[in-house]
Design a protein around this motif. Sequence first.
Motif, PDB file in Angstrom:
ATOM      1  N   ARG A  84       9.144 -24.104   9.793  1.00 49.62           N
ATOM      2  CA  ARG A  84      10.695 -23.971   9.709  1.00 49.62           C
ATOM      3  C   ARG A  84      11.308 -23.219  10.757  1.00 49.62           C
ATOM      4  O   ARG A  84      10.462 -22.672  11.489  1.00 49.62           O
ATOM      5  CB  ARG A  84      11.160 -23.223   8.499  1.00 49.62           C
ATOM      6  CG  ARG A  84      10.562 -23.718   6.919  1.00 49.62           C
ATOM      7  CD  ARG A  84      11.314 -24.759   6.689  1.00 49.62           C
ATOM      8  NE  ARG A  84      10.836 -25.054   5.406  1.00 49.62           N
ATOM      9  CZ  ARG A  84       9.952 -26.125   4.921  1.00 49.62           C
ATOM     10  NH1 ARG A  84       8.861 -26.344   5.778  1.00 49.62           N
ATOM     11  NH2 ARG A  84       9.658 -26.198   3.711  1.00 49.62           N
ATOM     12  N   ASP A 106      18.197 -26.636   8.262  1.00 51.18           N
ATOM     13  CA  ASP A 106      17.013 -26.539   7.334  1.00 51.18           C
ATOM     14  C   ASP A 106      16.525 -27.869   7.241  1.00 51.18           C
ATOM     15  O   ASP A 106      17.167 -28.782   7.747  1.00 51.18           O
ATOM     16  CB  ASP A 106      17.786 -25.846   6.000  1.00 51.18           C
ATOM     17  CG  ASP A 106      16.777 -25.434   4.896  1.00 51.18           C
ATOM     18  OD1 ASP A 106      15.267 -25.608   5.733  1.00 51.18           O
ATOM     19  OD2 ASP A 106      17.026 -24.849   4.187  1.00 51.18           O
ATOM     20  N   LEU A 107      15.552 -27.982   6.458  1.00 55.44           N
ATOM     21  CA  LEU A 107      15.428 -29.371   6.110  1.00 55.44           C
ATOM     22  C   LEU A 107      16.343 -30.357   5.675  1.00 55.44           C
ATOM     23  O   LEU A 107      17.203 -30.068   4.867  1.00 55.44           O
ATOM     24  CB  LEU A 107      14.008 -29.361   5.264  1.00 55.44           C
ATOM     25  CG  LEU A 107      12.770 -28.400   5.434  1.00 55.44           C
ATOM     26  CD1 LEU A 107      11.912 -28.548   4.234  1.00 55.44           C
ATOM     27  CD2 LEU A 107      12.083 -29.205   6.520  1.00 55.44           C
ATOM     28  N   SER A 108      15.968 -31.845   6.024  1.00 55.34           N
ATOM     29  CA  SER A 108      16.777 -32.586   5.454  1.00 55.34           C
ATOM     30  C   SER A 108      16.296 -33.030   4.214  1.00 55.34           C
ATOM     31  O   SER A 108      15.315 -32.723   3.706  1.00 55.34           O
ATOM     32  CB  SER A 108      17.036 -34.024   6.454  1.00 55.34           C
ATOM     33  OG  SER A 108      17.762 -33.607   7.604  1.00 55.34           O
ATOM     34  N   LYS A 109      17.277 -33.667   3.107  1.00 50.10           N
ATOM     35  CA  LYS A 109      16.862 -33.947   1.841  1.00 50.10           C
ATOM     36  C   LYS A 109      15.717 -35.315   1.930  1.00 50.10           C
ATOM     37  O   LYS A 109      15.138 -35.279   1.095  1.00 50.10           O
ATOM     38  CB  LYS A 109      18.018 -34.417   0.950  1.00 50.10           C
ATOM     39  CG  LYS A 109      18.907 -33.198   0.707  1.00 50.10           C
ATOM     40  CD  LYS A 109      20.115 -33.273  -0.061  1.00 50.10           C
ATOM     41  CE  LYS A 109      21.049 -32.281  -0.096  1.00 50.10           C
ATOM     42  NZ  LYS A 109      21.773 -31.966  -1.241  1.00 50.10           N
ATOM     43  N   SER A 110      15.993 -35.975   2.790  1.00 47.88           N
ATOM     44  CA  SER A 110      14.985 -37.198   3.234  1.00 47.88           C
ATOM     45  C   SER A 110      14.790 -37.356   4.534  1.00 47.88           C
ATOM     46  O   SER A 110      15.758 -37.141   5.239  1.00 47.88           O
ATOM     47  CB  SER A 110      15.424 -38.393   2.276  1.00 47.88           C
ATOM     48  OG  SER A 110      16.683 -38.821   2.746  1.00 47.88           O
ATOM     49  N   SER A 114      12.498 -33.967   6.865  1.00 47.23           N
ATOM     50  CA  SER A 114      12.601 -33.349   5.545  1.00 47.23           C
ATOM     51  C   SER A 114      11.339 -32.475   5.096  1.00 47.23           C
ATOM     52  O   SER A 114      11.326 -31.929   3.923  1.00 47.23           O
ATOM     53  CB  SER A 114      12.526 -34.604   4.616  1.00 47.23           C
ATOM     54  OG  SER A 114      11.509 -35.697   4.444  1.00 47.23           O
ATOM     55  N   GLU A 115      10.295 -32.648   5.889  1.00 47.72           N
ATOM     56  CA  GLU A 115       9.163 -32.034   5.569  1.00 47.72           C
ATOM     57  C   GLU A 115       8.913 -30.823   6.399  1.00 47.72           C
ATOM     58  O   GLU A 115       8.373 -29.457   6.043  1.00 47.72           O
ATOM     59  CB  GLU A 115       7.869 -32.666   5.522  1.00 47.72           C
ATOM     60  CG  GLU A 115       7.817 -33.729   4.437  1.00 47.72           C
ATOM     61  CD  GLU A 115       7.011 -34.824   4.737  1.00 47.72           C
ATOM     62  OE1 GLU A 115       5.891 -34.479   5.559  1.00 47.72           O
ATOM     63  OE2 GLU A 115       7.001 -35.867   4.037  1.00 47.72           O
ATOM     64  N   ASN A 136       9.001 -33.966  11.010  1.00 46.38           N
ATOM     65  CA  ASN A 136       7.700 -34.025  10.319  1.00 46.38           C
ATOM     66  C   ASN A 136       6.522 -34.196  11.456  1.00 46.38           C
ATOM     67  O   ASN A 136       6.600 -34.948  12.155  1.00 46.38           O
ATOM     68  CB  ASN A 136       7.792 -35.151   9.347  1.00 46.38           C
ATOM     69  CG  ASN A 136       8.959 -34.923   8.336  1.00 46.38           C
ATOM     70  OD1 ASN A 136       9.586 -33.880   8.432  1.00 46.38           O
ATOM     71  ND2 ASN A 136       9.096 -35.971   7.319  1.00 46.38           N
TER      72      ASN A 136
END
Length: 150
Positions: A84, A106-110, A114-115, A136
């Motif tokens: 992160r 922050d991470l995206s939802k997809s 996203s990871e 990712n």
Amino acid sequence: PFVMKMDDTWKMWYVSGVKWMNPDLPIYNIKYAESLDGVHWNQTGRVCIPNRDGETALARPCVLFDKGIYKMWYAYKHNGKAYRIGYAESDNGVDWTRLDDQAGIDLSKSGWDSEMIEYAYVFIHNEKKYMIYNGNGYGVSGFGLAVMDE
């Protein structure tokens, strides 16, 4: 490492190995060094961003001096999760306060980020802050550009 010159002093924030958990898992933190010429460095071993419990990696510092405050973005791995992007602030560039929840991303939802998000590079252009970062798989799909809202 990340290096900047402030007045007559070169400042460097760099990743430093602490120990090996096993042959594939190092633990490393972020340290600070100074130089008068940008070639010969005084490395005192001063840790700027120490590891929290369960944190194995602090990597790729990027520092801005913005509005009288040093601001650092870095990658971190905590409790076995993928990287992160974290954030810290300092009045002097040496003593830092972690404010990871204020990293601005922050991470995206997809999708491709996203990871995992890591290895941020933040810069100012036309009075806006931009962040280039990997997604990712350490950026196997490329990198992204984010614009910071302030």
